[in-house]
Design an enzyme around this catalytic site. Structure first.
Site, PDB file in Angstrom:
ATOM      1  N   HIS A   1      32.991  47.732  41.934  1.00  0.00           N
ATOM      2  CA  HIS A   1      34.442  47.891  41.885  1.00  0.00           C
ATOM      3  C   HIS A   1      34.883  48.707  43.100  1.00  0.00           C
ATOM      4  O   HIS A   1      34.125  49.518  43.635  1.00  0.00           O
ATOM      5  CB  HIS A   1      34.869  48.649  40.622  1.00  0.00           C
ATOM      6  CG  HIS A   1      34.609  47.920  39.349  1.00  0.00           C
ATOM      7  ND1 HIS A   1      35.308  46.802  38.981  1.00  0.00           N
ATOM      8  CD2 HIS A   1      33.732  48.174  38.341  1.00  0.00           C
ATOM      9  CE1 HIS A   1      34.878  46.387  37.798  1.00  0.00           C
ATOM     10  NE2 HIS A   1      33.917  47.192  37.392  1.00  0.00           N
TER      11      HIS A   1
ATOM     12  N   CYS B   1      31.903  42.407  39.064  1.00  0.00           N
ATOM     13  CA  CYS B   1      31.325  42.962  37.837  1.00  0.00           C
ATOM     14  C   CYS B   1      31.181  41.871  36.774  1.00  0.00           C
ATOM     15  O   CYS B   1      30.397  40.946  36.949  1.00  0.00           O
ATOM     16  CB  CYS B   1      32.144  44.152  37.334  1.00  0.00           C
ATOM     17  SG  CYS B   1      31.194  45.226  36.223  1.00  0.00           S
TER      18      CYS B   1
END
Length: 502
Positions: free
Chosen positions: A426, A342
């Site tokens: 994630h 991310c």
């Protein structure tokens, strides 16, 4: 008909509210009770995406799993995601609605959210037999009581009994219990049914005289003394503390399957989010996960992870200031593994255009991946499913940055160039087959004779940990009294402890 309920408050932040709430949920569901967790307002960078695409605190997602129900936005209607010491992004019903200073939020906006928060709680109470609510910080924050929507504010409005948790490992728990109660108004005190001691070490008989004295002083009983439990590995609400250099993520006590261990260094970037991404690595026998903030600590690492962050540009500056950026560039040139997740993936890019998060405009990334990132006002919230390294992968996405991949090999939604990997996903490492394949590649690139265990199931390990929380409640709390409290509310006639709220 409205179901039963309970508010689990704490004498301090990190007293154990999240794990106690999860433990009560797991204990109740094992008794055949249909139960849901709830937290009206959460401040956390550790978040999760529900199946309907809503962002909530990861602690509430964990508690929903403890309750064996699907997490929804109803369980955490307000999420605050800090962007600095003074401001946070406000997420309402799973969607961002703006950025507010602490003064602006507590000065009026928070009270506006009271009705939607209560509507969510009442909807849950109309659906479930019981709703176990988690408070925030301390219920005795006298400067914030007027606008409270997470502690005594909802307890009063919903007539919820309150159980106050204290962390005895920190010391001073009797003063904390007494002081917390004595700083509440008579109306609030009437709902404080009693206390729960958390993280006790030693002989409980030595504590009992103090509990009797506390009962005499407050007229309130202690519902249980939970022992200190090592290695729970449960999702935490807040980011790891600033002083985390050298902190080792708790891992299973098992020898490596192969001849070598695998050392993982996680860069402890500012505003680190979803650091639980590395829990699945720590669950592998022979994998040692450590959080670091110095360049020299990357030297002996077999894999370096640059994790998610709420401030990509700030994280980049931090990496450069500490010499970690240069160390990452050297690693890539030497063919040594680096994984960006991310915000960490964005930091590895060539170029970043950010007029949203930091408003810094054009910023050079580390240039380790052929990617250009542009920050969009709309937040991407998704639960993608895909394939990588020949294995099925599930994950979740929470980001404003939009990545344009210009080269390299495809890797989930990002790319791979040599030993450098980047993705917005994630939770991907929780997919067992993919994690094993990824670790095999890392070991080969690092020259380690490490072999992933063939049978590590992260989901099963998490279930075992949630069962341990349920066991703590069942074995060390007065569950009969706890059930009566949930079903019947706070007992009548609880005494007032002066001085009360100022």
């Amino acid at each position: 008909m409205t179901g039963g309920g309970l508010l689990v408050a704490g004498t301090t932040s990190d007293a154990g509210k999240s794990v106690v709430t999860a433990g009560i949920c797991r204990w109740l569901v094992r008794q055949g009770v249909k139960v849901a967790p709830f937290k009206g307002q959460n401040m956390s960078l550790n978040s999760f995406v529900t199946r309907e695409g809503a962002e909530i605190g990861r602690a509430q997602a964990m508690q929903a799993q403890a309750a064996r129900v699907e997490p929804t936005a109803l369980m955490n209607p307000v999420l605050l995601k800090p962007g600095s010491d003074r401001s946070s992004q406000v997420v309402l019903m799973g969607r961002p609605v703006g950025e507010l200073s602490a003064k602006g939020y507590h000065g009026g906006r928070q009270r506006e959210l009271f009705e939607p928060v209560m509507a969510c709680l009442e909807e849950l109470r109309g659906t479930y037999d019981a709703v176990i609510c988690e408070g925030a910080g301390s219920p005795a924050e006298i400067n914030l009581r007027r606008t409270d929507i997470v502690n005594m504010g909802i307890a009063r409005a919903a007539r919820l009994p309150v159980l106050v948790v204290g962390d005895i490992d920190r010391g001073g728990v009797f003063a904390q219990f007494f002081g917390t109660t004595a700083l509440l108004s008579p109306e609030d005190q009437a709902l404080v049914a009693g206390y729960l001691v958390n993280k006790f070490r030693g002989d409980v008989s030595l504590l009992e005289p103090g509990l009797e004295m506390l009962l005499g002083l407050t007229g309130r009983r202690t519902f249980g003394v939970l022992p200190y439990a090592h290695g729970l590995g449960i999702d935490e609400e807040d980011g790891l503390r600033v002083s985390l250099r050298g902190t080792v993520r708790e891992s299973v006590v098992a020898p490596p399957v192969g001849e070598d261990v695998l050392r993982v260094a996680v860069c402890a970037v500012p505003l680190m989010s979803n650091f639980t991404d590395v829990d699945a690595l720590a669950a592998e026998p022979g994998v040692v996960v450590r959080f670091v903030d110095r360049a020299e600590e990357l030297v002996d690492a077999d894999l370096v992870v640059v994790p998610g962050t709420r401030g990509t540009v700030k994280a980049l500056a931090w990496l450069r200031e500490r010499g970690l950026a240069d160390a990452l560039v050297r690693r890539a040139a030497e063919g040594r593994p680096v994984l960006g997740i991310c915000g960490g993936f964005q930091a590895l890019a060539e170029h970043i255009e950010d007029d949203v998060e930091s408003r810094a405009g054009a910023v050079d990334g580390l240039g380790l991946l052929p990617v250009r990132v542009r920050f969009a006002p709309e937040k991407t919230l998704a639960r993608p499913v895909g394939e990588a390294l020949g294995a099925r992968v599930e994950g979740y996405e929470i980001h404003h940055g939009v990545a344009r991949v210009l080269g390299g090999d495809a890797f989930l939604d990002g790319c791979r160039v040599g030993s450098v990997w980047g993705t917005h996903w994630h939770g991907s490492l929780e997919s067992d087959g993919f994690r094993r394949a990824f670790l095999r590649e890392v070991a080969a690139q690092a020259g380690r004779r490490f072999v992933p265990a063939p049978d590590t199931c992260f989901a099963a390990l998490r279930e075992e940990q949630l069962d341990r929380l349920g066991d703590l409640i069942e074995e060390h709390a007065d569950t009969g009294a706890l059930m009566r409290l949930i079903e019947e509310g706070a007992p009548a006639g609880l005494p007032f402890i002066p001085p009360g709220a100022p």
